[in-house]
Write an enzyme that holds these catalytic residues in place. Sequence first.
Site, PDB file in Angstrom:
ATOM      1  N   PHE A 174     -25.227 -30.978  25.426  1.00  0.00           N
ATOM      2  CA  PHE A 174     -24.708 -31.341  26.746  1.00  0.00           C
ATOM      3  C   PHE A 174     -25.387 -32.603  27.241  1.00  0.00           C
ATOM      4  CE2 PHE A 174     -28.397 -28.706  27.529  1.00  0.00           C
ATOM      5  CZ  PHE A 174     -29.036 -29.312  28.604  1.00  0.00           C
ATOM      6  N   CYS A 175     -24.722 -33.274  28.193  1.00  0.00           N
ATOM      7  CA  CYS A 175     -25.271 -34.462  28.845  1.00  0.00           C
ATOM      8  C   CYS A 175     -24.647 -34.557  30.227  1.00  0.00           C
ATOM      9  CB  CYS A 175     -25.011 -35.719  28.018  1.00  0.00           C
ATOM     10  SG  CYS A 175     -23.263 -36.041  27.689  1.00  0.00           S
ATOM     11  N   THR A 176     -24.874 -35.643  30.930  1.00  0.00           N
ATOM     12  CA  THR A 176     -24.458 -35.729  32.333  1.00  0.00           C
ATOM     13  C   THR A 176     -22.948 -35.620  32.495  1.00  0.00           C
ATOM     14  OG1 THR A 176     -26.352 -37.157  32.757  1.00  0.00           O
ATOM     15  CG2 THR A 176     -24.639 -37.082  34.441  1.00  0.00           C
ATOM     16  N   GLY A 178     -20.660 -36.231  29.553  1.00  0.00           N
ATOM     17  CA  GLY A 178     -19.989 -35.944  28.292  1.00  0.00           C
ATOM     18  C   GLY A 178     -20.020 -37.057  27.272  1.00  0.00           C
ATOM     19  N   ILE A 203     -22.580 -31.899  32.571  1.00  0.00           N
ATOM     20  CA  ILE A 203     -23.266 -31.150  33.627  1.00  0.00           C
ATOM     21  C   ILE A 203     -22.527 -31.270  34.951  1.00  0.00           C
ATOM     22  CG2 ILE A 203     -25.437 -30.937  34.909  1.00  0.00           C
ATOM     23  CD1 ILE A 203     -26.726 -32.403  32.413  1.00  0.00           C
TER      24      ILE A 203
END
Length: 296
Positions: A174-176, A178, A203
């Site tokens: 996951f990241c901020t 995508g 996120i």
Amino acid sequence: MLIVAALYHFTRFSEPAGLRAPLLETCERHGIRGTLLLAREGINGTIAGSRAGIDAVLSYIRGLPGCGTLEWKESTAAEMPFGRMKVRIKREIVTMGQPDVDPTAAVGHYVEPAEWNALISAPDVAVIDTRNDYETAIGTFAGAADPATKSFSEFPEWWRQNAHRFAGKRVAMFCTGGIRCEKSTNYLLSQGVEEVFHLKGGILKYLEDIPEQDSLWQGECFVFDRRVSLKHGLEQGRYNLCHACRRPLAPEDASRPEYEEGVSCHRCLHEYDEADRERFRERQRQFDLAEERGRQ
């Protein structure tokens, strides 16, 4: 209330430099501020403005080659979170430094926020946060592996050194928003990982969709604008920014002896010399003077 739109789209631009001026003019004409990056691999960035202005610019971007299926995530801001509008040409829209990585060829399985909790709670799933250390420091998912990278370009080397830790596991990333996962999941697939997943919308979409009482998220999410951090419901968080090192600061950090507004914090006090700090002090004086005069 202003609309903040975070977007990215991987497509092939043959001449990204030729797209810059018309895109910048369109943004400025509609009163939009923020930063957009153009590269041969696509577009990435965050912009803010009125509802009508954001709609006009998003419509323009969807008209660019290969961008008809552009998706974006929206939040709101009480004040303009950007100083001006910038459109920059880059080698990559998110820098990984791996020329063979191609998100248009293959990526991990997208997982909707509603299904994310069940996936990362499974005993055979390893969860990896692909963001940088200053981002993970203020929030992450419970139990996620933190590569502690200074930049995304360090991720491949971290994986090479740590791949053995995840042998036989399904990997969820996951990241901020995508975009990093588009590249990191493609990279892991190229490294022989058979089952790779990533949080669709990142996120930000999870914090928007999942009620706090049902959430496995701990802390706040760093964002790259003046809001600094967001929490559940995409409400503005409690963090401020050190304008010397651009790292997030909790309100209580301003009481630490290392803190000088615009000049240093406890994380960067020893990263700059006195000449740097004097430059920072002059910059802060200019900020303060502009604020006194009611100017940007």
